[in-house]
Write a protein that holds these residues in place. Sequence first.
Motif, PDB file in Angstrom:
ATOM      1  N   ARG A  91       0.884  -1.170   0.000  1.00  0.00           N
ATOM      2  CA  ARG A  91       0.000   0.000   0.000  1.00  0.00           C
ATOM      3  C   ARG A  91       0.916   1.212   0.000  1.00  0.00           C
ATOM      4  O   ARG A  91       1.617   1.465   0.990  1.00  0.00           O
ATOM      5  CB  ARG A  91      -0.926   0.013   1.225  1.00  0.00           C
ATOM      6  CG  ARG A  91      -1.770   1.295   1.266  1.00  0.00           C
ATOM      7  CD  ARG A  91      -2.878   1.242   2.298  1.00  0.00           C
ATOM      8  NE  ARG A  91      -2.439   1.575   3.640  1.00  0.00           N
ATOM      9  CZ  ARG A  91      -3.271   1.816   4.662  1.00  0.00           C
ATOM     10  NH1 ARG A  91      -4.580   1.723   4.494  1.00  0.00           N
ATOM     11  NH2 ARG A  91      -2.810   2.105   5.851  1.00  0.00           N
ATOM     12  N   ILE A 154      -8.377   1.752  -2.828  1.00  0.00           N
ATOM     13  CA  ILE A 154      -9.162   1.719  -1.584  1.00  0.00           C
ATOM     14  C   ILE A 154     -10.321   2.691  -1.746  1.00  0.00           C
ATOM     15  O   ILE A 154     -10.142   3.851  -2.148  1.00  0.00           O
ATOM     16  CB  ILE A 154      -8.349   2.099  -0.329  1.00  0.00           C
ATOM     17  CG1 ILE A 154      -7.025   1.346  -0.284  1.00  0.00           C
ATOM     18  CG2 ILE A 154      -9.168   1.787   0.926  1.00  0.00           C
ATOM     19  CD1 ILE A 154      -6.202   1.610   0.984  1.00  0.00           C
ATOM     20  N   GLU A 156     -12.509   4.837   0.017  1.00  0.00           N
ATOM     21  CA  GLU A 156     -12.509   5.375   1.378  1.00  0.00           C
ATOM     22  C   GLU A 156     -12.728   6.880   1.424  1.00  0.00           C
ATOM     23  O   GLU A 156     -12.330   7.536   2.389  1.00  0.00           O
ATOM     24  CB  GLU A 156     -11.218   4.979   2.109  1.00  0.00           C
ATOM     25  CG  GLU A 156      -9.933   5.355   1.402  1.00  0.00           C
ATOM     26  CD  GLU A 156      -8.683   4.955   2.187  1.00  0.00           C
ATOM     27  OE1 GLU A 156      -8.763   4.555   3.351  1.00  0.00           O
ATOM     28  OE2 GLU A 156      -7.589   5.060   1.598  1.00  0.00           O
ATOM     29  N   GLY A 180     -12.660   0.944   2.804  1.00  0.00           N
ATOM     30  CA  GLY A 180     -11.911   1.552   3.915  1.00  0.00           C
ATOM     31  C   GLY A 180     -12.832   2.340   4.844  1.00  0.00           C
ATOM     32  O   GLY A 180     -13.030   3.547   4.657  1.00  0.00           O
ATOM     33  N   PRO A 181     -13.379   1.699   5.880  1.00  0.00           N
ATOM     34  CA  PRO A 181     -14.403   2.359   6.695  1.00  0.00           C
ATOM     35  C   PRO A 181     -13.875   3.497   7.556  1.00  0.00           C
ATOM     36  O   PRO A 181     -14.655   4.385   7.931  1.00  0.00           O
ATOM     37  CB  PRO A 181     -14.948   1.221   7.579  1.00  0.00           C
ATOM     38  CG  PRO A 181     -13.836   0.227   7.654  1.00  0.00           C
ATOM     39  CD  PRO A 181     -13.123   0.317   6.337  1.00  0.00           C
ATOM     40  N   ALA A 182     -12.577   3.516   7.876  1.00  0.00           N
ATOM     41  CA  ALA A 182     -12.074   4.573   8.764  1.00  0.00           C
ATOM     42  C   ALA A 182     -11.998   5.906   8.018  1.00  0.00           C
ATOM     43  O   ALA A 182     -12.625   6.897   8.409  1.00  0.00           O
ATOM     44  CB  ALA A 182     -10.704   4.178   9.319  1.00  0.00           C
ATOM     45  N   ASP A 183     -11.257   5.920   6.906  1.00  0.00           N
ATOM     46  CA  ASP A 183     -11.174   7.170   6.148  1.00  0.00           C
ATOM     47  C   ASP A 183     -12.526   7.560   5.564  1.00  0.00           C
ATOM     48  O   ASP A 183     -12.840   8.753   5.462  1.00  0.00           O
ATOM     49  CB  ASP A 183     -10.131   7.038   5.028  1.00  0.00           C
ATOM     50  CG  ASP A 183      -8.747   7.458   5.508  1.00  0.00           C
ATOM     51  OD1 ASP A 183      -8.607   8.612   5.927  1.00  0.00           O
ATOM     52  OD2 ASP A 183      -7.833   6.625   5.490  1.00  0.00           O
ATOM     53  N   PRO A 252     -10.314  -3.019   6.802  1.00  0.00           N
ATOM     54  CA  PRO A 252      -9.863  -3.300   8.170  1.00  0.00           C
ATOM     55  C   PRO A 252     -10.989  -3.397   9.193  1.00  0.00           C
ATOM     56  O   PRO A 252     -12.017  -2.730   9.071  1.00  0.00           O
ATOM     57  CB  PRO A 252      -9.005  -2.067   8.481  1.00  0.00           C
ATOM     58  CG  PRO A 252      -9.645  -0.955   7.698  1.00  0.00           C
ATOM     59  CD  PRO A 252     -10.171  -1.582   6.440  1.00  0.00           C
ATOM     60  N   TRP A 278      -8.948  -7.482   5.031  1.00  0.00           N
ATOM     61  CA  TRP A 278      -7.603  -7.221   5.551  1.00  0.00           C
ATOM     62  C   TRP A 278      -7.436  -7.927   6.893  1.00  0.00           C
ATOM     63  O   TRP A 278      -8.393  -8.014   7.679  1.00  0.00           O
ATOM     64  CB  TRP A 278      -7.381  -5.733   5.773  1.00  0.00           C
ATOM     65  CG  TRP A 278      -7.483  -4.869   4.561  1.00  0.00           C
ATOM     66  CD1 TRP A 278      -7.806  -5.253   3.286  1.00  0.00           C
ATOM     67  CD2 TRP A 278      -7.275  -3.450   4.516  1.00  0.00           C
ATOM     68  NE1 TRP A 278      -7.804  -4.156   2.464  1.00  0.00           N
ATOM     69  CE2 TRP A 278      -7.496  -3.036   3.182  1.00  0.00           C
ATOM     70  CE3 TRP A 278      -6.929  -2.492   5.473  1.00  0.00           C
ATOM     71  CZ2 TRP A 278      -7.371  -1.707   2.788  1.00  0.00           C
ATOM     72  CZ3 TRP A 278      -6.807  -1.161   5.082  1.00  0.00           C
ATOM     73  CH2 TRP A 278      -7.022  -0.782   3.747  1.00  0.00           C
TER      74      TRP A 278
HETATM   75  O1  LIG Z   1      -7.492   2.462   5.003  1.00  0.00           O
HETATM   76  C1  LIG Z   1      -8.490   2.015   5.493  1.00  0.00           C
HETATM   77  C2  LIG Z   1      -9.478   2.790   6.143  1.00  0.00           C
HETATM   78  O2  LIG Z   1     -10.431   2.202   6.678  1.00  0.00           O
HETATM   79  O3  LIG Z   1      -9.300   4.023   6.142  1.00  0.00           O
END
Ligand SMILES: O=CC(=O)O
Length: 354
Positions: A91, A154, A156, A180-183, A252, A278
């Motif tokens: 990545r 990704i 995100e 990518g759930p965080a970003d 993730p 992931w």
């Molecule tokens: O890179 C992954 C995310 O969930 O942000």
Amino acid sequence: MRSPRDFLKPLCVGAPDPITEVPFPPSRMIHFFDASNEKMRAKLPDIAAKADIVLGNLEDAVPVDRKVAAREGLVTVGKEIDLGGTQLWTRINALDSPWCIDDLTTLVGEIGDKLDVIMVPKVEGPWDIHYIDRLLAQLEAKAGVKKPILVHAILETAQGVAHVDEIAAASPRMQGMSFGPADLAASRRMKTTRVGGGHPGYLSMSDPTLDADGQIDASVARVTAQQDPWHYSIARMVDACTTNGCLPFYGPFGDIKDVAACEAQFRAAFLLGCVGAWSLHPVQIDIAKKVFSPPVDEVLFAKKVLEAIPDGKGVHMIDGKMQDDATWKQCKVMVDLATMLSEKDPELKAAYGF
Ligand SMILES: O=CC(=O)O
Ligand SMILES: CC(=O)SCCNC(=O)CCNC(=O)[C@H](O)C(C)(C)COP(=O)(O)OP(=O)(O)OC[C@H]1O[C@@H](n2cnc3c(N)ncnc32)[C@H](O)[C@@H]1OP(=O)(O)O
Ligand SMILES: [Mg+2]
């Protein structure tokens, strides 16, 4: 838009020909490691023996003062560590970061023949893939790389979700996408600090009970059920990838200790069509392996259907369930995946009875 006739011509003289079909080897987990961390690098041969894909992460989670060390550590991995048949991915840092260009030039120049896939974070639209596509072709030509390095985006950002179909169709290099759930949560201003999974505040509620005067009787408890905040976007990603012949992955799950919730999140993604997820910690490799290998009872049933209906046509009753042309195809999906995984995994092969 490029002519479809040009789509399969290399974007630089001397670069390898683009692929016509995305390879689909076992891909149940993309295991992340920090290549600047010597201890993690030392564990790689053992990890690679269990994981389908290992990924040297250069982006988020790698501190700024270790960006160069992570890049160099990954070059060492590519040159010195035998990963057997396990795929090696990276990545890279985001396109708007000062590290991205050196990530690409160094990695393609030094280990371009060892890298299967480059994961590109925060892809917002097809223009990001077009940039990477041309640059990779130039770097491959310069380094004499023999087979094209594939690209994985990704999903995100809100923009990325809005352009998901165009991203999936942007290049024959597109191997797939990860969610990518965080970003994505940050980009959309969702009010959650979790990385994937559900949220106790995101729920639906049963109707109230009314008293004799038609007023809400607050003493009667109401049933609530947590909903899945990611369903819409993951389903869009699966459709975009499948339509364009590439592979969707869940990303993730951040609560490493909550193995039950991780399994639930992975299973929801598997059922929707994702091929893998992931793993951030070794414990998540086993969860992904379990979830993204189709259940033995379903495979045995699917085999029975395929054997009972050799031409896949007409209507039949098998074990009390209606089977027809469509259910035959569902069974074929299951058996094809089980067959492919069995080639790598003798335990699965025995369990599936191949
Ligand atoms: O890179 C992954 C995310 O969930 O942000
Ligand atoms: C939103 C996103 O972008 S997600 C993607 C970016 N994030 C990542 O890549 C995170 C990757 N994972 C990690 O860095 C770590 O697993 C952490 C920080 C989450 C947890 O690390 P720790 O607190 O050290 O976990 P823990 O103590 O359980 O580790 C046990 C052992 O496994 C090792 N280990 C932990 N994670 C990994 C990994 N991903 N790969 C290989 N080995 C690992 C540790 O080094 C430790 O080794 P040791 O027993 O020899 O000391
Ligand atoms: Mg991210």
